[in-house]
Design an enzyme around this catalytic site. Structure first.
Site, short mmCIF file in Angstrom:
data_model
loop_
_atom_site.label_atom_id
_atom_site.label_comp_id
_atom_site.label_asym_id
_atom_site.label_seq_id
_atom_site.Cartn_x
_atom_site.Cartn_y
_atom_site.Cartn_z
N TYR A 33 -7.40 -5.30 -9.89
CA TYR A 33 -7.76 -6.02 -8.68
C TYR A 33 -7.51 -5.19 -7.43
O TYR A 33 -6.87 -4.13 -7.50
CB TYR A 33 -7.01 -7.36 -8.60
N ARG A 52 -9.27 3.39 -4.82
CA ARG A 52 -8.18 3.02 -5.73
C ARG A 52 -8.68 2.07 -6.81
O ARG A 52 -8.26 2.17 -7.97
CB ARG A 52 -7.03 2.39 -4.95
N LYS A 148 -3.47 -0.79 -10.42
CA LYS A 148 -3.37 -2.13 -9.83
C LYS A 148 -3.96 -3.15 -10.80
O LYS A 148 -5.10 -3.60 -10.64
CB LYS A 148 -4.06 -2.15 -8.45
N GLU A 181 9.89 -0.47 -5.36
CA GLU A 181 9.03 -1.01 -4.29
C GLU A 181 9.23 -2.51 -4.24
O GLU A 181 10.06 -3.06 -4.95
CB GLU A 181 7.56 -0.65 -4.54
N LEU A 205 3.01 1.63 -6.87
CA LEU A 205 1.59 1.66 -6.50
C LEU A 205 1.44 2.55 -5.27
O LEU A 205 2.27 2.49 -4.36
CB LEU A 205 1.15 0.22 -6.16
N1 PDD Z 1 -0.09 -5.99 -3.16
N2 PDD Z 1 3.20 -2.31 -4.28
C1 PDD Z 1 2.81 -3.39 -4.97
C2 PDD Z 1 3.48 -3.69 -6.26
C3 PDD Z 1 1.77 -4.20 -4.49
O1 PDD Z 1 1.37 -5.27 -5.21
C4 PDD Z 1 1.17 -3.89 -3.25
C5 PDD Z 1 0.06 -4.71 -2.67
C6 PDD Z 1 1.63 -2.76 -2.55
C7 PDD Z 1 1.01 -2.32 -1.25
O2 PDD Z 1 -0.26 -1.79 -1.46
P1 PDD Z 1 -1.35 -1.86 -0.32
O3 PDD Z 1 -0.72 -1.31 0.90
O4 PDD Z 1 -2.47 -1.03 -0.81
O5 PDD Z 1 -1.72 -3.33 -0.16
C8 PDD Z 1 2.64 -2.00 -3.10
C9 PDD Z 1 -1.19 -6.82 -2.76
C10 PDD Z 1 -1.27 -7.03 -1.28
C11 PDD Z 1 -1.14 -8.13 -3.55
O6 PDD Z 1 -0.93 -8.03 -4.74
O7 PDD Z 1 -1.36 -9.20 -2.99
#
Ligand code: PDD
Length: 283
Positions: A33, A52, A148, A181, A205
């Site tokens: 996703y 990504r 992801k 994280e 991620l």
């Molecule tokens: N999540 N790390 C994890 C485990 C995440 O699920 C996310 C983002 C990030 C940040 O990635 P980005 O900056 O590309 O959004 C880091 C999304 C927002 C979610 O699952 O809702």
């Protein structure tokens, strides 16, 4: 006006948007996703997110059901028909519908859904001014969280544990007691004017928000070290943050029972937020 979602090529009433009970996402979490932020009707860092997504698909050996340029078209259309000014697009691709069998099905078309959600910037600004609380929780995820995937049970449990402790995010702690994280965000601490975040590996991620903030830091000559940190480093931190496509740069004012700095949002919150907002691409 009703809310519209995208399901396998069709624009449907959100309340009537369905996939089959034998979708492999439902049975195996066999899918990937993306979450795209929307600011002022525009997609934040579209290229980073779409690249990504294609990497995630490749890593799990799935083919995209539509070509790259079609994603942009459908996302823009969803923003328009749902009249979203600010908010997000959730996009999910699974290996499709097939009789339950662990191995890949043959000749099955992947399922693609997209959901648009409006979120006012005021609600973000309200939280930004107060900062959020974080709870540390053991990192129980699998070993390829650089992909992801929709396999999110461990982050769901972590976020619930944080919520049960009146915290808005969980920071995940690995076997060596370092923060990997957040459950759905990147984690950062600031100490003596240097920002720290975990270096990239299969254990985190590669956040698109992280990438843009790093770009903004470089441009503004702000110091960053990509280095793991633990609870002792957190106790000594002057400020802390999370970043994600839905939270952008969000200050953290408490981790477990420890106040960060004086327990209020620090002066770097606005500096980093501005550096990030100037570094993003809107399209
Ligand atoms: N999540 N790390 C994890 C485990 C995440 O699920 C996310 C983002 C990030 C940040 O990635 P980005 O900056 O590309 O959004 C880091 C999304 C927002 C979610 O699952 O809702």
């Amino acid at each position: 006006m009703s809310r519209i979602s995208y399901v396998n090529g069709n624009y449907c009433e959100h309340k009537d948007s369905f996939v089959h009970i034998e979708d492999r996402g439902y049975q195996f979490a066999d899918g990937v996703y993306e979450v795209f932020g929307i600011i002022n009707k525009k997609i934040v860092d579209y290229d980073g997110h779409i690249n990504r997504l294609f990497r995630s698909l490749k890593e799990v050996q799935m083919k995209s059901p539509i070509n790259k340029s079609s994603y942009y078209f459908h996302i823009k259309r969803l923003i328009k028909i749902n009249r979203i000014d600010d908010g997000l697009i959730y996009l999910q691709i699974t290996r499709g519908v097939a009789e339950r069998d662990f191995k890949f099905p043959k000749n099955t078309r992947p399922s693609l859904v997209m959901i648009a959600k409006g979120i006012s910037l005021e609600s973000y600004e309200y939280t930004f001014k107060r900062g959020i609380n974080v709870k540390t929780v053991k990192d129980l995820r699998w070993k390829r969280v650089d992909i992801k995937t929709i396999n999110l049970l461990a982050p769901v449990l972590a976020k619930q544990e944080a919520t049960d402790h009146h915290c808005q995010e969980a920071w995940l702690i690995d076997e060596d007691s370092f923060v990997t994280e957040g459950s759905s965000s990147t984690a950062w601490i600031l100490k003596k004017n240097i920002l720290y975040t975990t270096p990239l590996s299969n254990s985190i991620l590669n956040g698109i928000t992280r990438q843009s903030l790093i770009k903004g830091l470089k441009k503004n000559k702000l110091r960053l070290i990509e280095k793991k940190f633990n609870i002792n480093d957190i106790k000594d931190a002057d400020e802390a943050f999370i970043t994600s496509a839905t939270q952008y740069v969000m200050p953290v004012v408490r981790v477990d029972n420890f106040k960060i700095g004086n327990g209020k949002v620090g002066k770097h919150a606005n500096i980093f937020s501005k550096a990030y907002m100037e570094a993003i691409k809107l399209s």
